[in-house]
Design a protein around this motif. Structure first.
Motif, short mmCIF file in Angstrom:
data_model
loop_
_atom_site.label_atom_id
_atom_site.label_comp_id
_atom_site.label_asym_id
_atom_site.label_seq_id
_atom_site.Cartn_x
_atom_site.Cartn_y
_atom_site.Cartn_z
N MET A 1 0.92 -1.43 0.16
CA MET A 1 0.06 -0.13 0.10
C MET A 1 0.88 1.29 0.04
O MET A 1 1.02 1.94 -1.06
CB MET A 1 -0.91 -0.08 1.22
N ASP A 2 1.60 1.63 1.21
CA ASP A 2 2.11 2.84 1.19
C ASP A 2 3.23 2.95 0.27
O ASP A 2 4.26 2.20 0.27
CB ASP A 2 2.81 2.95 2.81
N VAL B 1 -0.85 -6.45 0.57
CA VAL B 1 -0.38 -6.60 2.01
C VAL B 1 0.38 -5.49 2.37
O VAL B 1 1.20 -4.94 1.86
CB VAL B 1 0.46 -7.86 1.53
N SER B 2 -0.15 -5.05 3.46
CA SER B 2 0.43 -3.99 4.19
C SER B 2 0.98 -4.24 5.51
O SER B 2 0.32 -4.77 6.59
CB SER B 2 -0.85 -2.63 4.15
N GLN C 1 -9.15 -10.01 0.03
CA GLN C 1 -7.83 -10.03 -0.84
C GLN C 1 -6.93 -9.13 0.22
O GLN C 1 -5.62 -8.60 -0.23
CB GLN C 1 -7.91 -9.31 -2.08
N PHE C 2 -7.14 -8.65 1.28
CA PHE C 2 -6.39 -7.75 1.93
C PHE C 2 -5.56 -8.69 3.11
O PHE C 2 -6.20 -9.21 3.90
CB PHE C 2 -7.14 -6.66 2.53
N ALA D 1 -5.14 -18.41 2.68
CA ALA D 1 -4.62 -18.87 1.54
C ALA D 1 -3.10 -18.17 1.50
O ALA D 1 -2.18 -18.82 0.87
CB ALA D 1 -5.14 -18.88 0.32
N VAL D 2 -3.05 -16.98 1.59
CA VAL D 2 -1.71 -16.15 1.42
C VAL D 2 -0.58 -16.43 2.30
O VAL D 2 0.58 -15.92 2.07
CB VAL D 2 -2.10 -14.85 1.51
N VAL D 3 -0.78 -17.20 3.52
CA VAL D 3 0.32 -17.43 4.55
C VAL D 3 0.62 -18.89 4.36
O VAL D 3 0.42 -19.75 3.87
CB VAL D 3 -0.20 -17.25 5.92
N TYR D 4 2.39 -18.89 4.57
CA TYR D 4 2.78 -20.16 4.62
C TYR D 4 3.56 -20.73 5.92
O TYR D 4 4.12 -19.73 6.69
CB TYR D 4 3.65 -20.19 3.38
#
Lengths: 173, 173
Positions: A8-9, A87-88, A115-116, B123-126
């Protein structure tokens, strides 16, 4: 579908511009963006560094940022071609969490809250591509790493680079 | 160091107990925990399902949860042996974000904000191990998956299971 991780930033949002705005409001001096080039985050401002570090804790600092030019239009296209996650590393600033969520809802309404990701360390996420302005976020990533140009990273040479959102559009779409 | 991903609601925190408390305050009926066994989340309550779905949007619903028995003591030990991340699918409930951060600070002060992840989809973490009460969070995980017993998952048989925090202690420590 390849997974694309976007920060983001200073990638989606003009965080540098917000620091310049807050600095001007506080100290009456408008700093040129180019003055910040090749300096670490925050260090390009002439003085008042301790106040500068307080800005991100203030109410609406994150809520009132402008989206970076082209980010909305290009993200909408990327979102059709990639599995996108925003991803922030927001956990350091508790009040930023709902502000960032509202901000994404306003400027990127085509994205879903699924999605965040707001985290402390990006080491925990995985994907095929990551776009970020900060080298330490990219370093532990397993996929292809792209640095997004911001004044504080112009001197970094060991990542592939996107100059701006038009550059992302031409390389990833 | 192996990476361990730990969920909040109904793993660290007694979310089921909070639903029971809110249900009692609202409708004057105290539901026994065992009545909820083998029913999907929320479906074990006798009635008023639409109000039940509103509870997590109310102020302090997440802030006032009790930690599950043993979670604090065992987490402190796990945190010395594993690279721990607390990953909560919190994005659906915007007001929960700062509440969860405060809650973790109160009950798990030995953890650092760099270890926290609030997301929409896990789903985004591993990592190497994931402990979660919800099958859909475990399903897309790449490492070893452990379901943590809660009334709504007692009928799920295709994951390794932790009955409670003592069980985690004896198996992971």
């Amino acid at each position: 579908m390849k997974r694309l991780i976007v920060d983001m930033d200073d990638v989606l949002a003009d965080a540098t511009g917000q620091f310049i705005n807050y600095y001007e409001k506080e100290f009456g001096v408008r700093i040129e963006r180019s003055v910040l080039n090749n300096k670490n985050e925050g260090e390009g401002f002439p003085d008042n560094h301790s106040t500068l570090r307080e800005f991100p804790y203030r109410k609406n600092f994150f809520r009132d940022m402008e989206p970076n030019p082209g980010s909305q239009e290009v993200m909408e296209k990327l979102n059709r071609k990639y599995e996108v996650f925003i991803v922030s590393a927001a956990m350091e600033f508790p009040q930023s969490l709902p502000e960032k969520l509202e901000w994404l809802g306003q400027y990127f309404p085509f994205l879903n809250w699924k999605q965040f990701v707001f985290c402390g360390s990006k080491a925990v996420v995985y994907g095929d591509y990551m776009i970020d302005d900060l080298p330490h976020n990219l370093e532990r990533f397993n996929g292809e790493k792209y640095i997004f140009t911001a004044p504080h990273n112009m001197h970094i040479n060991h990542f592939k680079r996107f100059q701006d959102w038009r550059d992302i559009e031409s390389q990833l779409l």
